[in-house]
Scaffold this motif. Structure first.
Motif, PDB file in Angstrom:
ATOM      1  N   SER A  47       0.871  -1.159   0.000  1.00 40.39           N
ATOM      2  CA  SER A  47       0.000   0.000   0.000  1.00 40.39           C
ATOM      3  C   SER A  47       0.912   1.213   0.000  1.00 40.39           C
ATOM      4  CB  SER A  47      -0.855  -0.051   1.266  1.00 40.39           C
ATOM      5  OG  SER A  47      -1.394   1.206   1.523  1.00 40.39           O
ATOM      6  N   PHE A  48       0.793   2.048  -0.991  1.00 41.27           N
ATOM      7  CA  PHE A  48       1.683   3.214  -1.114  1.00 41.27           C
ATOM      8  C   PHE A  48       0.872   4.483  -0.877  1.00 41.27           C
ATOM      9  CE2 PHE A  48       3.543   6.559  -3.930  1.00 41.27           C
ATOM     10  CZ  PHE A  48       4.736   6.717  -3.249  1.00 41.27           C
ATOM     11  N   TYR A  49       1.334   5.302   0.070  1.00 40.53           N
ATOM     12  CA  TYR A  49       0.619   6.539   0.397  1.00 40.53           C
ATOM     13  C   TYR A  49       1.641   7.647   0.513  1.00 40.53           C
ATOM     14  CZ  TYR A  49      -1.846   9.891   3.464  1.00 40.53           C
ATOM     15  OH  TYR A  49      -2.402  11.005   4.020  1.00 40.53           O
ATOM     16  N   ASN A  50       1.456   8.726  -0.229  1.00 39.44           N
ATOM     17  CA  ASN A  50       2.352   9.875  -0.078  1.00 39.44           C
ATOM     18  C   ASN A  50       1.637  11.160  -0.482  1.00 39.44           C
ATOM     19  OD1 ASN A  50       4.374  11.869  -0.222  1.00 39.44           O
ATOM     20  ND2 ASN A  50       5.894  10.231  -0.227  1.00 39.44           N
ATOM     21  N   PRO A  51       1.187  11.924   0.514  1.00 47.31           N
ATOM     22  CA  PRO A  51       0.370  13.107   0.210  1.00 47.31           C
ATOM     23  C   PRO A  51       1.160  14.410   0.015  1.00 47.31           C
ATOM     24  CG  PRO A  51       0.395  12.738   2.566  1.00 47.31           C
ATOM     25  CD  PRO A  51       1.301  11.691   1.968  1.00 47.31           C
ATOM     26  N   THR A  52       2.495  14.366   0.062  1.00 42.96           N
ATOM     27  CA  THR A  52       3.271  15.625   0.021  1.00 42.96           C
ATOM     28  C   THR A  52       3.241  16.254  -1.372  1.00 42.96           C
ATOM     29  OG1 THR A  52       4.756  14.810   1.737  1.00 42.96           O
ATOM     30  CG2 THR A  52       5.552  16.658   0.411  1.00 42.96           C
ATOM     31  N   GLN A  53       2.892  17.520  -1.403  1.00 40.73           N
ATOM     32  CA  GLN A  53       2.952  18.254  -2.677  1.00 40.73           C
ATOM     33  C   GLN A  53       4.372  18.745  -2.905  1.00 40.73           C
ATOM     34  OE1 GLN A  53       0.463  21.744  -2.952  1.00 40.73           O
ATOM     35  NE2 GLN A  53       1.110  22.162  -5.063  1.00 40.73           N
ATOM     36  N   ILE A  54       4.943  18.392  -4.047  1.00 46.25           N
ATOM     37  CA  ILE A  54       6.304  18.835  -4.370  1.00 46.25           C
ATOM     38  C   ILE A  54       6.224  20.028  -5.327  1.00 46.25           C
ATOM     39  CG2 ILE A  54       8.441  18.185  -5.579  1.00 46.25           C
ATOM     40  CD1 ILE A  54       8.152  16.865  -2.820  1.00 46.25           C
ATOM     41  N   VAL A  55       6.941  21.098  -4.953  1.00 47.55           N
ATOM     42  CA  VAL A  55       7.010  22.276  -5.823  1.00 47.55           C
ATOM     43  C   VAL A  55       8.470  22.374  -6.243  1.00 47.55           C
ATOM     44  CG1 VAL A  55       6.541  24.745  -6.009  1.00 47.55           C
ATOM     45  CG2 VAL A  55       5.208  23.334  -4.416  1.00 47.55           C
ATOM     46  N   ALA A  87      19.389  15.146   0.566  1.00 45.22           N
ATOM     47  CA  ALA A  87      20.112  14.038   1.203  1.00 45.22           C
ATOM     48  C   ALA A  87      19.155  12.999   1.756  1.00 45.22           C
ATOM     49  CB  ALA A  87      20.999  14.561   2.349  1.00 45.22           C
ATOM     50  N   THR A  88      18.361  13.423   2.732  1.00 46.16           N
ATOM     51  CA  THR A  88      17.658  12.449   3.568  1.00 46.16           C
ATOM     52  C   THR A  88      16.336  11.962   2.991  1.00 46.16           C
ATOM     53  OG1 THR A  88      16.445  14.177   4.737  1.00 46.16           O
ATOM     54  CG2 THR A  88      18.579  13.575   5.628  1.00 46.16           C
ATOM     55  N   GLY A  89      15.703  12.748   2.137  1.00 43.75           N
ATOM     56  CA  GLY A  89      14.355  12.398   1.668  1.00 43.75           C
ATOM     57  C   GLY A  89      13.273  12.803   2.653  1.00 43.75           C
ATOM     58  N   SER A  90      13.666  13.375   3.792  1.00 39.19           N
ATOM     59  CA  SER A  90      12.700  13.740   4.827  1.00 39.19           C
ATOM     60  C   SER A  90      11.637  14.702   4.295  1.00 39.19           C
ATOM     61  CB  SER A  90      13.446  14.372   6.015  1.00 39.19           C
ATOM     62  OG  SER A  90      12.589  14.546   7.104  1.00 39.19           O
ATOM     63  N   GLU A  91      11.989  15.431   3.211  1.00 38.91           N
ATOM     64  CA  GLU A  91      11.037  16.391   2.631  1.00 38.91           C
ATOM     65  C   GLU A  91       9.831  15.705   1.981  1.00 38.91           C
ATOM     66  OE1 GLU A  91      14.093  15.794   1.698  1.00 38.91           O
ATOM     67  OE2 GLU A  91      14.171  15.363  -0.462  1.00 38.91           O
ATOM     68  N   MET A  92       9.903  14.394   1.781  1.00 38.22           N
ATOM     69  CA  MET A  92       8.754  13.713   1.156  1.00 38.22           C
ATOM     70  C   MET A  92       8.498  12.359   1.820  1.00 38.22           C
ATOM     71  SD  MET A  92       8.021  13.090  -2.892  1.00 38.22           S
ATOM     72  CE  MET A  92       6.371  12.732  -3.457  1.00 38.22           C
ATOM     73  N   ASN A  93       8.836  12.260   3.098  1.00 36.19           N
ATOM     74  CA  ASN A  93       8.488  11.021   3.809  1.00 36.19           C
ATOM     75  C   ASN A  93       7.967  11.362   5.204  1.00 36.19           C
ATOM     76  OD1 ASN A  93      10.657  11.047   5.759  1.00 36.19           O
ATOM     77  ND2 ASN A  93      12.033  10.140   4.242  1.00 36.19           N
ATOM     78  N   SER A  94       7.602  10.326   5.933  1.00 35.37           N
ATOM     79  CA  SER A  94       6.951  10.564   7.231  1.00 35.37           C
ATOM     80  C   SER A  94       7.852  10.117   8.380  1.00 35.37           C
ATOM     81  CB  SER A  94       5.638   9.791   7.283  1.00 35.37           C
ATOM     82  OG  SER A  94       5.914   8.413   7.093  1.00 35.37           O
ATOM     83  N   GLY A  95       9.164  10.001   8.110  1.00 36.16           N
ATOM     84  CA  GLY A  95      10.105   9.546   9.140  1.00 36.16           C
ATOM     85  C   GLY A  95      10.862  10.696   9.763  1.00 36.16           C
ATOM     86  N   SER A  96      11.390  10.463  10.957  1.00 35.52           N
ATOM     87  CA  SER A  96      12.179  11.480  11.656  1.00 35.52           C
ATOM     88  C   SER A  96      13.148  10.772  12.594  1.00 35.52           C
ATOM     89  CB  SER A  96      11.217  12.379  12.444  1.00 35.52           C
ATOM     90  OG  SER A  96      11.910  13.132  13.417  1.00 35.52           O
ATOM     91  N   VAL A  97      14.372  11.319  12.680  1.00 37.91           N
ATOM     92  CA  VAL A  97      15.386  10.708  13.535  1.00 37.91           C
ATOM     93  C   VAL A  97      15.846  11.750  14.561  1.00 37.91           C
ATOM     94  CG1 VAL A  97      17.548   9.415  13.582  1.00 37.91           C
ATOM     95  CG2 VAL A  97      16.150   9.380  11.525  1.00 37.91           C
ATOM     96  N   ILE A  98      15.692  11.428  15.837  1.00 34.76           N
ATOM     97  CA  ILE A  98      15.967  12.404  16.899  1.00 34.76           C
ATOM     98  C   ILE A  98      16.966  11.795  17.893  1.00 34.76           C
ATOM     99  CG2 ILE A  98      14.920  13.772  18.784  1.00 34.76           C
ATOM    100  CD1 ILE A  98      13.935  14.576  15.952  1.00 34.76           C
TER     101      ILE A  98
END
Ligand code: NZQ
Ligand code: ZN
Length: 384
Positions: A5-13, A139-150
Motif C-alpha cells: 500500500s503506497f501513500y504519499n500526500p506531500t505536494q512537491i514544488v 540528502a535524507t528524503g525527509s522532505e517527502m516522507n513521514s520519518g524522523s530521527v531524533i
C-alpha cells in the motif's frame, strides 16, 4: 513483487526559482512557527526570501536546530508551540531541521513524555500539527516522507519514528539553494541518498521487482555520476536538479514498495553518530561494506546485478559482487569520505556497546531479520 500500500500526500514544488512560490502554499489565519538551523539560511539569502513570503502572516521563529537534532533542544520549540497555539510549522533546512519539525509537530499534543514517541516508533501519536518544508540540502528524503530521527544527549541515543500524519503538506525543492553548500555537505548528501537506494535494492533476491529495480538503478547511476561533478561545480543548477530529485525519490516510499528492505546499515550507523558524533552519511559509508561482507551469501546475486548494471563490471557472479563492494567503498573515498571507525575516533572500544544495546532491545535487523547482535559485532569488527 509483494503486495503493498503506497501513500504519499506531500505536494512537491520543484525547480530553479520555486522558492518564490512559497507564499502561495503557507496557510492563512494560522499562527506559524518558522524553524531553522544554525544560521546558514541567513548567509545565503534564503531567510530573507522566506521572511518576504511570511509577510502578512502571524509567526514566531525557533532557530538553532542542530545537525542530528536533539530532544532536549526541540522540547523548547514544543513549549513555544503550546504557549502560542501554533497551527502550522514551516521548516527551512536540511534533514535535521525537517526531522526536528516533525518531532515538534507530533509532540505538541502528545500527552505523555514525548520521548516515548521515539521509544514506540510513533505508534501512539494521535495528532500531528501540519507543516511545510523549504529544503536546503538534498540528502535524507525527509522532505517527502513521514520519518524522523531524533537524538537524546542525556542517554547518547539516536532513535527513529514515523507516522502517517508526519508527511510535509508541501516541500519547496529549489535547486538554487545548494550553491552555498560546503563540499563536505555535498558529499554527505550524495552518499546518504546513495545508501538509501542500496538499502532497498541490495537485498536477498527472492522477491524482487524489475520495476523497482529499474527505478533504483537509475537513481544510483544518477547519484554516482553527478556526485563527483557537483564536488567541483557546486553551483551548476542542472546537476543540483538531478541530485535533489534523485535524493527525494530515494526515500519517498516508491522504490521500497513491494520489495524487501534492509536498513541495517542505518540502524548501526545511528549508533555511531550517537556514540562518536560522526556525520550520518559517514556512518553509512563505514558500515555498509561490512554488512555486505558479512551477509555476502544472501546478497551476492543482487550485488552482482548492481555491479553489472550500475558499475559496469564484468566477470562471474561472485567476482562482480566482490568488486562491487570494493568499488562502492572507492566511490565513498572519491567523495572525500573516510570509511573506518578509527578514522573518526580514538575510542573505538566504545563500539562494543552497540551489539549490547541491540541485544537489550531484542533487535533483529536486515531484510530477512536475521542480523542479530552477534552479526552486528562481526560487522563492526570488520570496520574498525
Ligand atoms: O544548521 P545550518 O546553519 O542550516 O547548517 C546546516 C548544517 O550545519 C548546513 N546546511 C544545510 N543547508 C545548507 C547548509 N549550509 C549551506 N548552505 C545550505 N543550503 O548543513 C549542515 C548539515 O545539515 P543537516 O540538516 O544536519 O544535514 P542532513 O540533511 O544530512 O540531515 C541529517 C539528519 O537527517 C537524519 C540523519 O540521521 C541526521 O540526523 N536522517 C533523516 C531521515 C529521514 N527523516 O527520512 C533519513 C536519513 O537516513 C537520516 O537518518
Ligand atoms: Zn540516511
Amino acid at each position: 513483487m509483494n503486495s503493498f500500500s503506497f501513500y504519499n500526500p506531500t505536494q512537491i514544488v520543484f525547480g530553479a526559482g520555486s522558492l518564490s512560490k512559497l507564499s502561495l502554499h503557507i496557510p492563512k489565519n494560522q499562527p506559524i512557527l518558522l524553524m531553522y538551523g544554525g544560521g546558514s539560511i541567513k548567509q545565503n539569502g534564503i531567510y530573507q526570501q522566506v521572511i518576504n513570503a511570511l509577510n502578512g502572516h502571524q509567526y514566531i521563529e525557533f532557530s538553532g536546530v542542530e545537525p542530528n537534532p536533539t530532544y532536549e533542544n526541540l522540547m523548547q520549540a514544543v513549549e513555544l508551540c503550546r504557549q502560542n497555539r501554533i497551527g502550522f510549522i514551516l521548516a527551512v533546512g536540511g534533514g535535521s531541521v525537517i526531522d526536528g519539525a516533525k518531532f515538534v509537530a507530533a509532540a505538541v499534543h502528545y500527552t505523555n513524555d514525548p520521548w516515548e514517541i521515539l521509544e514506540t516508533q510513533g505508534r501512539h501519536i494521535k495528532t500531528v500539527i501540519p507543516f511545510g518544508v523549504v529544503l536546503t540540502l538534498p540528502a535524507t528524503g525527509s522532505e517527502m516522507n513521514s520519518g524522523s530521527v531524533i537524538s537524546r544527549k542525556s542517554s547518547q541515543e539516536k532513535r527513529f519514528f514515523s507516522h502517517r500524519q508526519a508527511f510535509p503538506q508541501f516541500s519547496i525543492l529549489d535547486p538554487n539553494v545548494t550553491a552555498s553548500l560546503p563540499t563536505k555537505q555535498i558529499a554527505n548528501g550524495i552518499v546518504d541518498a546513495y545508501v538509501h537506494v542500496l538499502e532497498q535494492y541490495v537485498v536477498s533476491s527472492n522477491e524482487t521487482s524489475p520495476i523497482q529495480d529499474g527505478f533504483a538503478e537509475t537513481l544510483l547511476k544518477t547519484l554516482y555520476r553527478v556526485g563527483p561533478l557537483l564536488m567541483k561545480n557546486p553551483e551548476q543548477t542542472d546537476l543540483s536538479e538531478e541530485w535533489m530529485w534523485a535524493s527525494t525519490l530515494a526515500l519517498n516510499g516508491l522504490i521500497g514498495s513491494g520489495v524487501p528492505q534492509d536498513w541495517s546499515t542505518h540502524m548501526i550507523g545511528h549508533e555511531l553518530t550517537a556514540l562518536f558524533d560522526i556525520n550520518h552519511a559517514r556512518t553509512l559509508a563505514i558500515i555498509l561494506p561490512g554488512v555486505w561482507q558479512v551477509m555476502f551469501e544472501q546478497k551476492q546475486k543482487k550485488l552482482a546485478q548492481y555491479g553489472r548494471t550500475v558499475l559496469h563490471l564484468e566477470g562471474t557472479e561472485q567476482e562482480v559482487a566482490e568488486q562491487a563492494i570494493e568499488l562502492t567503498e572507492q566511490f565513498f573515498h572519491s567523495m572525500g569520505i573516510l570509511t573506518r571507525i578509527d578514522d573518526y575516533s580514538e575510542k573505538c572500544y566504545l563500539v562494543w556497546d552497540i551489539p549490547k544495546r541491540f541485544k537489550e532491545r531484542n533487535w533483529m535487523l536486515g531484510e530477512l531479520q536475521n542480523i542479530d547482535h552477534l552479526k552486528v559485532e562481526e560487522i563492526l569488527k570488520l570496520r574498525l
